[in-house]
Write a protein that holds these residues in place. Sequence first.
Motif, PDB file in Angstrom:
ATOM      1  N   ARG A   1       7.587   3.796   5.034  1.00  0.00           N
ATOM      2  CA  ARG A   1       8.894   4.000   5.654  1.00  0.00           C
ATOM      3  C   ARG A   1       9.899   4.510   4.631  1.00  0.00           C
ATOM      4  N   CYS A   2      11.044   4.950   5.142  1.00  0.00           N
ATOM      5  CA  CYS A   2      12.176   5.320   4.302  1.00  0.00           C
ATOM      6  C   CYS A   2      13.097   4.103   4.166  1.00  0.00           C
ATOM      7  N   HIS A   3      13.705   4.003   3.004  1.00  0.00           N
ATOM      8  CA  HIS A   3      14.607   2.889   2.698  1.00  0.00           C
ATOM      9  C   HIS A   3      15.992   3.440   2.384  1.00  0.00           C
ATOM     10  N   ARG A   4      16.966   2.932   3.081  1.00  0.00           N
ATOM     11  CA  ARG A   4      18.337   3.416   2.906  1.00  0.00           C
ATOM     12  C   ARG A   4      18.775   3.394   1.440  1.00  0.00           C
TER      13      ARG A   4
ATOM     14  N   ARG B   1      16.987   3.612  -1.178  1.00  0.00           N
ATOM     15  CA  ARG B   1      16.159   4.396  -2.110  1.00  0.00           C
ATOM     16  C   ARG B   1      16.437   5.884  -1.925  1.00  0.00           C
ATOM     17  N   SER B   2      16.127   6.397  -0.724  1.00  0.00           N
ATOM     18  CA  SER B   2      16.287   7.835  -0.468  1.00  0.00           C
ATOM     19  C   SER B   2      17.524   8.156   0.358  1.00  0.00           C
ATOM     20  N   GLY B   3      18.103   7.133   0.993  1.00  0.00           N
ATOM     21  CA  GLY B   3      19.221   7.382   1.905  1.00  0.00           C
ATOM     22  C   GLY B   3      18.755   7.452   3.352  1.00  0.00           C
TER      23      GLY B   3
ATOM     24  N   GLY C   1       0.798  -1.226   0.000  1.00  0.00           N
ATOM     25  CA  GLY C   1       0.000   0.000   0.000  1.00  0.00           C
ATOM     26  C   GLY C   1       0.832   1.279   0.000  1.00  0.00           C
ATOM     27  N   PRO C   2       1.752   1.438   0.965  1.00  0.00           N
ATOM     28  CA  PRO C   2       2.497   2.703   1.030  1.00  0.00           C
ATOM     29  C   PRO C   2       3.279   3.036  -0.241  1.00  0.00           C
ATOM     30  N   VAL C   3       3.925   2.065  -0.839  1.00  0.00           N
ATOM     31  CA  VAL C   3       4.736   2.378  -2.025  1.00  0.00           C
ATOM     32  C   VAL C   3       3.824   2.732  -3.214  1.00  0.00           C
ATOM     33  N   LEU C   4       2.596   2.212  -3.211  1.00  0.00           N
ATOM     34  CA  LEU C   4       1.637   2.582  -4.265  1.00  0.00           C
ATOM     35  C   LEU C   4       1.138   4.011  -4.070  1.00  0.00           C
ATOM     36  N   VAL C   5       0.968   4.415  -2.814  1.00  0.00           N
ATOM     37  CA  VAL C   5       0.588   5.809  -2.546  1.00  0.00           C
ATOM     38  C   VAL C   5       1.706   6.735  -3.035  1.00  0.00           C
ATOM     39  N   ARG C   6       2.934   6.333  -2.782  1.00  0.00           N
ATOM     40  CA  ARG C   6       4.064   7.165  -3.204  1.00  0.00           C
ATOM     41  C   ARG C   6       4.153   7.256  -4.731  1.00  0.00           C
TER      42      ARG C   6
ATOM     43  N   ALA D   1      -1.723  19.031   5.430  1.00  0.00           N
ATOM     44  CA  ALA D   1      -2.614  17.871   5.272  1.00  0.00           C
ATOM     45  C   ALA D   1      -1.945  16.770   4.450  1.00  0.00           C
ATOM     46  N   LEU D   2      -1.298  17.166   3.351  1.00  0.00           N
ATOM     47  CA  LEU D   2      -0.637  16.178   2.490  1.00  0.00           C
ATOM     48  C   LEU D   2       0.482  15.452   3.229  1.00  0.00           C
ATOM     49  N   SER D   3       1.182  16.178   4.094  1.00  0.00           N
ATOM     50  CA  SER D   3       2.325  15.588   4.801  1.00  0.00           C
ATOM     51  C   SER D   3       1.899  14.425   5.693  1.00  0.00           C
ATOM     52  N   GLY D   4       0.626  14.411   6.098  1.00  0.00           N
ATOM     53  CA  GLY D   4       0.121  13.333   6.950  1.00  0.00           C
ATOM     54  C   GLY D   4       0.157  11.968   6.294  1.00  0.00           C
ATOM     55  N   ALA D   5       0.406  11.930   4.982  1.00  0.00           N
ATOM     56  CA  ALA D   5       0.586  10.649   4.284  1.00  0.00           C
ATOM     57  C   ALA D   5       1.757   9.877   4.883  1.00  0.00           C
ATOM     58  N   HIS D   6       2.654  10.600   5.543  1.00  0.00           N
ATOM     59  CA  HIS D   6       3.820   9.934   6.148  1.00  0.00           C
ATOM     60  C   HIS D   6       3.461   9.122   7.395  1.00  0.00           C
TER      61      HIS D   6
HETATM   62 ZN1  ZEM Z   1       6.792  11.270   0.967  1.00  0.00          ZN
HETATM   63  N1  ZEM Z   1       8.694  10.528   1.185  1.00  0.00           N
HETATM   64  N2  ZEM Z   1       7.536  13.169   0.859  1.00  0.00           N
HETATM   65  N3  ZEM Z   1       4.938  11.965   0.621  1.00  0.00           N
HETATM   66  N4  ZEM Z   1       6.108   9.372   1.011  1.00  0.00           N
HETATM   67  C1  ZEM Z   1       9.044   9.212   1.378  1.00  0.00           C
HETATM   68  C2  ZEM Z   1       8.178   8.140   1.512  1.00  0.00           C
HETATM   69  C3  ZEM Z   1       6.814   8.231   1.371  1.00  0.00           C
HETATM   70  C4  ZEM Z   1       8.853  13.545   0.996  1.00  0.00           C
HETATM   71  C5  ZEM Z   1       9.987  12.679   0.935  1.00  0.00           C
HETATM   72  O1  ZEM Z   1      11.190  13.204   0.622  1.00  0.00           O
HETATM   73  C6  ZEM Z   1       9.869  11.273   1.153  1.00  0.00           C
HETATM   74  C7  ZEM Z   1       4.565  13.276   0.455  1.00  0.00           C
HETATM   75  C8  ZEM Z   1       5.380  14.366   0.681  1.00  0.00           C
HETATM   76  C9  ZEM Z   1       6.762  14.290   0.878  1.00  0.00           C
HETATM   77  C10 ZEM Z   1       4.789   9.011   0.901  1.00  0.00           C
HETATM   78  C11 ZEM Z   1       3.726   9.822   0.502  1.00  0.00           C
HETATM   79  C12 ZEM Z   1       3.821  11.199   0.369  1.00  0.00           C
HETATM   80  C13 ZEM Z   1      10.457   9.098   1.489  1.00  0.00           C
HETATM   81  C14 ZEM Z   1      11.213   7.791   1.676  1.00  0.00           C
HETATM   82  C15 ZEM Z   1      10.968  10.375   1.352  1.00  0.00           C
HETATM   83  C16 ZEM Z   1      12.453  10.723   1.438  1.00  0.00           C
HETATM   84  C17 ZEM Z   1      11.408   7.094   0.329  1.00  0.00           C
HETATM   85  C18 ZEM Z   1      12.113   5.762   0.510  1.00  0.00           C
HETATM   86  O2  ZEM Z   1      13.258   5.782   0.970  1.00  0.00           O
HETATM   87  O3  ZEM Z   1      11.506   4.733   0.180  1.00  0.00           O
HETATM   88  C19 ZEM Z   1       8.917  14.990   1.128  1.00  0.00           C
HETATM   89  C20 ZEM Z   1      10.150  15.849   1.307  1.00  0.00           C
HETATM   90  C21 ZEM Z   1       7.630  15.443   1.081  1.00  0.00           C
HETATM   91  C22 ZEM Z   1       7.224  16.863   1.249  1.00  0.00           C
HETATM   92  C23 ZEM Z   1       6.252  17.215   2.079  1.00  0.00           C
HETATM   93  C24 ZEM Z   1       3.186  13.344   0.034  1.00  0.00           C
HETATM   94  C25 ZEM Z   1       2.456  14.642  -0.299  1.00  0.00           C
HETATM   95  C26 ZEM Z   1       2.717  12.049  -0.028  1.00  0.00           C
HETATM   96  C27 ZEM Z   1       1.381  11.515  -0.431  1.00  0.00           C
HETATM   97  C28 ZEM Z   1       0.263  12.231  -0.426  1.00  0.00           C
HETATM   98  C29 ZEM Z   1       4.639   7.605   1.246  1.00  0.00           C
HETATM   99  C30 ZEM Z   1       3.339   6.822   1.323  1.00  0.00           C
HETATM  100  C31 ZEM Z   1       5.923   7.120   1.541  1.00  0.00           C
HETATM  101  C32 ZEM Z   1       6.315   5.715   1.977  1.00  0.00           C
HETATM  102  C33 ZEM Z   1       6.730   4.885   0.784  1.00  0.00           C
HETATM  103  C34 ZEM Z   1       7.133   3.480   1.164  1.00  0.00           C
HETATM  104  O4  ZEM Z   1       7.700   2.820   0.289  1.00  0.00           O
HETATM  105  O5  ZEM Z   1       6.869   3.027   2.268  1.00  0.00           O
END
Ligand code: ZEM
Length: 295
Positions: free
Chosen positions: A178-181, A183-185, A42-47, A169-174
Motif C-alpha cells: 500500500r501507499c502511506h501518507r 512516506r510518499s504522500g 513482505g511488501p515493504v521488503l519487496v520495495r 510486468a514489473l508494475s504488477g508488483a503493486h
Molecule cells: Zn512501487 N510504489 N512504484 N514498485 N511499490 C509504492 C509502493 C510499492 C512506484 C511508486 O511511486 C510507488 C515498482 C514500480 C513503481 C512496490 C514495488 C514496486 C509507493 C508507495 C509508490 C508511491 C510508497 C509508500 O507510500 O509507502 C512507481 C511510480 C513505479 C513505476 C512503475 C516496482 C517495479 C516494484 C517491484 C518490482 C511495493 C511492493 C510497494 C508497497 C510497499 C509497502 O510498504 O507496502
Amino acid sequence: SGVQAAKVSANFVPTKEDYIKVYNRIAQVIDEAGEYDDGSYGPVLVRLAWHASGTYDKDTKTGGSNYATMRFEPESQHGANAGLNVARDLMEKVKQEFPWISYGDLWTLAGVAAIQEMAGPKIPWRPGRIDGFAAQATPDGRLPDATQGADHLRNIFHRMGFNDQEIVALSGAHALGRCHRDRSGFEGPWTFSPTTLTNDYYKLLFDEKWVWKRWDGPKQLEDKKTKSLMMLPTDYVLTQDKVFKKQAKAYAESQDLFFKDFSAVVSRLFELGVPSSQWVTPEPWVMPTVEEQKE
Ligand code: ZEM
C-alpha cells in the motif's frame, strides 16, 4: 550464534544451504509483523529490493543492487526511499545472525523470499553482490515519479535496460502492499489482497471505474464502487498508452503469463549493476519456499 559468527572468517564459503537458512529467517521475520500494515512485512521488503536495484543506468553501468548504497546518506534520505528504514532495520537483525552475507545479497534475497512466501512465482536468485561505499551511490531522481506519465516511465525503465512489456510486468508488483501518507504522500492499497501476489492489479485496472480522488493529497485515483482502492497516475497510464494497455490486458487475462514474465523480469531487476565476474554460480538458484521444505 557462535556457529554463524565463526562463518564470518575469511575462508568460509557459504553454500546454497546457508542461503536457504537466511531465506527461512527472512520468512520468519516477514510473519512477525503483527499489527503492522496488513500483517506482513513482505511488501515493504519487496520495495527495498526494488529501490536498491532500480537506480541502475545501463549506459554508465552505475547504480543497481551491487553495493547496497542505500545504507548511507544521502541515498537513505532520498524522497523515494521514505519508509524503507523499516525494511532496512528488519534486515539488520538478520544480518547480525548471518554476518557473512552482503547487504545487497540480503536485501535482494529478502525481496525474493517476500514474493515467494506471498504466493508469487519463483524468482531465480544467486549471491555475489559486495558491500560498497557511500561514494558509489547514485544521485537522487533515478527511481520513477508516480505523478508522471508514459514518457517518464519509458525514460526511467529503458535506462535500466527494460522494454515496454517489462515495464508492465514489473508494475504488477503493486498487487502487493500500500501507499502511506507519511512516506510518499499517497494513500491506500491497490488490491483487496495486498499480502498475496495475484494478477488482480491488472484486472482491477480494467474492471473498476477509476476516478480522481478529491482530497488535499497528491493526484491519485480511487475505485468508484468502494473508494477503498487506489491507483497512481503511473499505474493508470497502463490503461491509456496503446502498447502498455495491450500488455496489461494480457496479464489481466492470464495470471500464469504474468507470473512467468514477472519471475523473469524481477530476477533480472535484482541483478542490475552486478559485474558477471562476481557471481558465485553461472546459473541463478531457485530457492525452495518454507512450505516446500516441509514436504
Ligand atoms: Zn512501487 N510504489 N512504484 N514498485 N511499490 C509504492 C509502493 C510499492 C512506484 C511508486 O511511486 C510507488 C515498482 C514500480 C513503481 C512496490 C514495488 C514496486 C509507493 C508507495 C509508490 C508511491 C510508497 C509508500 O507510500 O509507502 C512507481 C511510480 C513505479 C513505476 C512503475 C516496482 C517495479 C516494484 C517491484 C518490482 C511495493 C511492493 C510497494 C508497497 C510497499 C509497502 O510498504 O507496502
